[in-house]
Design a protein around this motif. Structure first.
Motif, mmCIF file in Angstrom:
data_model
loop_
_atom_site.group_PDB
_atom_site.id
_atom_site.type_symbol
_atom_site.label_atom_id
_atom_site.label_comp_id
_atom_site.label_asym_id
_atom_site.label_seq_id
_atom_site.Cartn_x
_atom_site.Cartn_y
_atom_site.Cartn_z
ATOM 1 N N PRO A 29 0.759 -1.229 -0.106
ATOM 2 C CA PRO A 29 -0.090 -0.201 0.124
ATOM 3 C C PRO A 29 0.872 1.242 0.032
ATOM 4 C CG PRO A 29 0.394 -0.692 2.282
ATOM 5 C CD PRO A 29 0.793 -2.028 1.431
ATOM 6 N N CYS A 30 0.300 2.358 -0.508
ATOM 7 C CA CYS A 30 0.924 3.903 -0.503
ATOM 8 C C CYS A 30 1.065 4.061 0.968
ATOM 9 C CB CYS A 30 0.399 4.705 -1.282
ATOM 10 S SG CYS A 30 1.154 6.238 -1.380
ATOM 11 N N PRO A 31 2.156 4.685 1.397
ATOM 12 C CA PRO A 31 2.131 5.289 2.657
ATOM 13 C C PRO A 31 1.177 6.393 2.874
ATOM 14 C CG PRO A 31 4.384 5.149 1.677
ATOM 15 C CD PRO A 31 3.560 4.712 0.590
ATOM 16 N N SER A 32 0.855 6.687 4.258
ATOM 17 C CA SER A 32 -0.224 7.528 4.471
ATOM 18 C C SER A 32 0.078 9.090 3.989
ATOM 19 C CB SER A 32 -0.697 7.645 5.979
ATOM 20 O OG SER A 32 0.761 7.952 6.790
ATOM 21 N N ARG A 33 1.460 9.308 3.843
ATOM 22 C CA ARG A 33 1.678 10.593 3.390
ATOM 23 C C ARG A 33 1.749 10.759 1.677
ATOM 24 N NH1 ARG A 33 -0.179 14.669 5.988
ATOM 25 N NH2 ARG A 33 1.378 15.895 5.087
ATOM 26 N N TYR A 34 1.630 9.611 1.358
ATOM 27 C CA TYR A 34 1.695 9.527 -0.214
ATOM 28 C C TYR A 34 3.162 9.900 -0.665
ATOM 29 C CZ TYR A 34 -3.356 9.747 0.098
ATOM 30 O OH TYR A 34 -4.526 9.384 0.313
ATOM 31 N N SER A 35 4.434 9.805 0.073
ATOM 32 C CA SER A 35 5.594 10.083 -0.122
ATOM 33 C C SER A 35 5.952 8.585 -0.722
ATOM 34 C CB SER A 35 6.491 10.680 0.921
ATOM 35 O OG SER A 35 6.429 9.763 2.123
ATOM 36 N N ALA A 411 1.637 -16.674 -2.696
ATOM 37 C CA ALA A 411 0.809 -16.635 -1.722
ATOM 38 C C ALA A 411 -0.798 -16.350 -2.443
ATOM 39 C CB ALA A 411 0.739 -15.516 -0.524
ATOM 40 N N ASP A 412 -1.453 -17.616 -2.766
ATOM 41 C CA ASP A 412 -2.926 -17.433 -3.489
ATOM 42 C C ASP A 412 -3.820 -16.522 -2.519
ATOM 43 O OD1 ASP A 412 -1.914 -18.410 -5.775
ATOM 44 O OD2 ASP A 412 -2.229 -20.443 -5.142
ATOM 45 N N ARG A 413 -4.866 -16.320 -3.022
ATOM 46 C CA ARG A 413 -5.661 -15.544 -2.454
ATOM 47 C C ARG A 413 -7.158 -15.697 -2.795
ATOM 48 N NH1 ARG A 413 -1.102 -13.298 -3.920
ATOM 49 N NH2 ARG A 413 0.020 -11.937 -2.327
ATOM 50 N N THR A 414 -7.925 -15.590 -1.615
ATOM 51 C CA THR A 414 -9.368 -15.944 -2.006
ATOM 52 C C THR A 414 -10.264 -14.961 -1.352
ATOM 53 O OG1 THR A 414 -9.271 -18.430 -1.842
ATOM 54 C CG2 THR A 414 -11.451 -17.426 -1.461
ATOM 55 N N MET A 415 -11.261 -14.405 -2.204
ATOM 56 C CA MET A 415 -12.225 -13.349 -1.762
ATOM 57 C C MET A 415 -13.536 -13.831 -1.557
ATOM 58 S SD MET A 415 -10.698 -10.226 -4.067
ATOM 59 C CE MET A 415 -11.644 -8.890 -2.986
ATOM 60 N N VAL A 416 -14.255 -13.577 -0.255
ATOM 61 C CA VAL A 416 -15.371 -14.119 0.008
ATOM 62 C C VAL A 416 -16.284 -12.675 0.132
ATOM 63 C CG1 VAL A 416 -17.058 -15.208 1.598
ATOM 64 C CG2 VAL A 416 -14.570 -16.099 1.255
ATOM 65 N N PHE A 417 -17.472 -12.593 -0.759
ATOM 66 C CA PHE A 417 -18.176 -11.399 -0.819
ATOM 67 C C PHE A 417 -19.601 -11.706 -0.143
ATOM 68 C CE2 PHE A 417 -15.410 -10.407 -4.439
ATOM 69 C CZ PHE A 417 -15.191 -8.783 -4.058
ATOM 70 N N THR A 418 -19.916 -10.733 0.673
ATOM 71 C CA THR A 418 -21.200 -10.648 1.308
ATOM 72 C C THR A 418 -21.857 -9.367 0.897
ATOM 73 O OG1 THR A 418 -20.542 -9.630 3.496
ATOM 74 C CG2 THR A 418 -20.405 -11.975 3.274
ATOM 75 N N ASN A 419 -23.133 -9.043 1.245
ATOM 76 C CA ASN A 419 -23.818 -7.880 0.812
ATOM 77 C C ASN A 419 -23.960 -6.978 2.124
ATOM 78 O OD1 ASN A 419 -24.685 -9.158 -1.496
ATOM 79 N ND2 ASN A 419 -26.535 -9.823 -1.049
ATOM 80 N N CYS A 438 -8.900 -15.482 8.667
ATOM 81 C CA CYS A 438 -9.367 -14.527 7.417
ATOM 82 C C CYS A 438 -9.336 -13.161 7.929
ATOM 83 C CB CYS A 438 -11.108 -14.943 7.165
ATOM 84 S SG CYS A 438 -12.063 -14.623 8.701
ATOM 85 N N ILE A 439 -9.337 -12.370 6.891
ATOM 86 C CA ILE A 439 -9.288 -10.826 7.113
ATOM 87 C C ILE A 439 -10.457 -10.311 6.859
ATOM 88 C CG2 ILE A 439 -7.798 -8.896 6.518
ATOM 89 C CD1 ILE A 439 -5.618 -11.021 5.416
ATOM 90 N N PRO A 440 -11.227 -9.407 7.460
ATOM 91 C CA PRO A 440 -12.126 -8.660 7.183
ATOM 92 C C PRO A 440 -11.941 -7.344 6.552
ATOM 93 C CG PRO A 440 -11.669 -8.329 9.538
ATOM 94 C CD PRO A 440 -10.657 -9.233 8.942
ATOM 95 N N ALA A 455 -3.070 -4.659 2.889
ATOM 96 C CA ALA A 455 -1.654 -4.634 2.943
ATOM 97 C C ALA A 455 -1.427 -6.461 3.177
ATOM 98 C CB ALA A 455 -0.977 -3.839 3.653
ATOM 99 N N ASP A 456 -1.966 -6.776 4.459
ATOM 100 C CA ASP A 456 -1.816 -7.960 4.864
ATOM 101 C C ASP A 456 -2.192 -9.249 3.847
ATOM 102 O OD1 ASP A 456 -1.438 -10.354 6.387
ATOM 103 O OD2 ASP A 456 -2.943 -10.009 7.879
ATOM 104 N N PHE A 457 -3.345 -8.698 3.089
ATOM 105 C CA PHE A 457 -3.974 -9.719 2.165
ATOM 106 C C PHE A 457 -3.050 -9.833 0.840
ATOM 107 C CE2 PHE A 457 -7.009 -10.531 -1.298
ATOM 108 C CZ PHE A 457 -7.428 -11.766 -0.893
#
Length: 565
Positions: A29-35, A411-419, A438-440, A455-457
């Motif tokens: 991810p981009c740093p919070s200050r975008y630098s 590191a493969d990734r799975t996304m579980v979608f809810t409404n 899992c990561i919410p 970032a963790d995902f």
């Protein structure tokens, strides 16, 4: 690649999709200050590219012989693209870059993962970087002339703004610095101290900054005058719902500046002439584009930002609008609209609005716009209140074993979608009780927490349980499996969800759980896939049928929440 041009429509056709090595995404991810630190990001990007499949059947990339240089990209930028592992343009990029370089208004409607972001970033950087012949010898952004034009990119939320900044900052000079200064103005980020060449912002944040400028010093009119290109990313979302008033308001401001400049040049008035600071906000939305019939998209919207106009909140109710002040004038700005879903059936849809507001714009349409991606393996599982949880666990466990039952470095990734947010929490508890980490991810958590979770995902893989806040625009490497724990409530949401996998030429799996209450919606979607028809055409234009589907979708969501709880 065969191109069929229907002015102002340009459409791409190909026989089959292709796996490829290119991933237009980041691994951090981009740093919070975008630098953004350029070299670490480049290394992260290269690592993401190396994880992707190396095969390609030729339908994602542009045809042989088409290179960045042949599209009009400068030698220095071509080298930066190659260093970022972007060796060849995609078909969508090859189609849209020449139009952007010529200054034409453009509407890019192409499926997810087709390379749209670099499709507009590359020509914007090319035009700004070569604004002066002296730029070709520049080694850093500071050597680009300070007094220059600016490009603005508008995104619906902070996460997408960050992503655009990161992708732009992947393109480095020989010294390892980004070619141009790219800054985000959104969330907690105010106006940058050093003027950027490309400004990325949410609509509300940009309006706040514009009205914070001191009118007495003419900073507002100077900024509007210096903006030469405006990009609307996720255009269908920006042109509907809560964003529409802000977007039309900004378009009117930019158009008003064009008319002022045209009038000034035609009448040879002194250059001191500037925009009337009171009248530039004097616009409203017309009745036929009020958004009441747009298909609203539920996305990663931030907390509402008040739009300030010299100390007061903007009101909608003014008299002047873009149609009534429209006349012949010299164009001085370029407008680019980018979307993965852009329905045109009906004058109040986002596509219908664009056709009326920008009738001369060129359209670039992707191979599988609004259609199933043939690289996707679709799995449909009908469930009841008694079987829903077990079916969900089986789907997640099969993916979990597949992803983590080996010693591969990828590191493969799975996304579980809810409404809903409540369903995210319920599904996360179910998985945790079953011993599955899992990561919410949803919009009700803080921005910092979302950034950490994402970032963790991205870095470690695993399972992301999310709402549609993660369905739109986010580029995440190696998402191999998307599970709909609750079926999407609209065709647009469905297309964005399944677009999180099988991106940029890769393959993927979609597992959709649905109940009897979803039957009409699921049948319509599956039928469109069987007959090769765009998904949006599977839905009747009649409002009664559309409302029926929405009502059933809401009922299904409530029922699922009760089951999962």
């Amino acid at each position: 690649m065969n191109l069929i041009v229907r002015a102002p429509l340009l459409h791409l056709h190909s026989i089959a999709p292709s796996p490829c090595r290119l991933l237009l995404l980041l691994n951090r991810p981009c740093p919070s200050r975008y630098s953004v630190a350029a070299r670490p990001l480049a290394r992260a990007f290269s690592a993401a590219v190396e994880e992707a499949p190396a095969t390609d059947d030729g339908s994602f990339f542009a045809e042989e012989g088409v290179s960045w240089k042949s599209l009009g990209v400068s030698e220095r930028l071509c080298k930066a693209l190659s260093n970022a592992s972007l060796h060849r343009p995609s078909q969508v990029q090859a189609s849209c870059i020449p139009h952007i370089l010529t200054g034409n208004d453009l509407i890019i409607a192409a499926e997810t993962g087709s390379g749209k972001t670099h499709g507009y970033l590359v020509p914007l950087i090319n035009k700004l970087y070569t604004i002066s012949p002296s730029c070709e010898g520049a080694n850093s952004p500071e050597e680009v002339p300070e007094k220059q034009k600016i490009s603005v990119v508008l995104c619906p939320n902070v996460m997408l703004c960050e992503q655009v900044v990161q992708m732009a900052n992947l393109l480095l000079s020989d010294s390892g610095e980004p070619l141009l200064r790219v800054a985000a103005v959104c969330g907690r980020q105010g106006w940058p101290v050093v003027r950027p060449h490309i400004l990325v912002s949410t609509p509300a944040a940009l309006l706040n900054c514009i009205y914070a400028f001191d009118p007495e010093k003419k900073r507002r009119s100077e900024f509007l005058r210096d903006v030469k290109c405006v990009v609307f990313d996720e255009a269908d979302m920006l042109l509907c719902g809560s964003f529409q008033n802000q977007i039309i308001h900004l378009i009117n401001m930019f158009r008003f500046d064009e008319k002022q400049l045209s009038r000034m040049e035609s009448s040879a008035q002194p250059s001191t002439m500037h925009i009337n600071e009171k009248n530039d906000a004097d616009f409203e939305i017309e009745d036929d584009i009020d958004g009441s019939n747009c298909e609203e998209i539920e996305g990663d919207e931030e907390e509402p930002e008040d739009i300030i106009t010299d100390g007061s909140t903007v009101e909608t109710g003014f008299v002047k609008d873009w149609r009534r002040v429209r006349k012949v004038y010299t164009r001085s700005k370029q407008y680019i609209f980018v979307a993965a879903t852009l329905p045109v059936s009906g004058k109040k849809t986002a596509g219908g609005v664009l056709k009326r507001m920008f009738p001369d714009a060129t359209w670039v349409s992707g191979n599988y716009l609004h259609c199933y991606n043939p690289r996707l393996e679709q799995r449909w599982i009908e469930v009841t209140s008694d079987t829903q949880v077990d079916a969900l666990l089986d789907a997640v466990k099969s993916s979990y074993k597949c992803n983590h039952g080996n010693n591969d470095a990828v590191a493969d990734r799975t996304m579980v979608f809810t409404n809903t947010v409540d369903s995210v929490e319920s599904v996360a508890k179910i998985l945790q009780r079953a011993g599955i980490a899992c990561i919410p991810y949803h919009s009700e958590t803080s921005l910092d927490e979302r950034m950490r979770n994402l970032a963790d995902f991205r870095e470690n893989g695993g399972i992301l349980v999310c709402t549609d806040a993660a369905a739109r625009g986010l580029d995440i490497p190696n998402v191999s499996h998307v599970i709909q724990a609750e079926f999407a409530t609209s065709a647009v949401d469905f297309l964005h969800r399944i677009g999180r996998t099988a991106r940029a030429g890769q393959s993927g799996i979609i597992t959709s759980l649905y109940t009897e209450s979803n039957q009409d919606l699921v049948s319509a979607v599956r039928l469109s896939g069987k007959i090769g028809q765009p998904v949006e055409k599977a839905f009747s234009r009649k409002r009664s049928f559309r409302n029926k589907l929405k009502k059933r979708g809401r009922s299904a969501a409530v029922g699922t929440e009760r089951i999962l709880a």
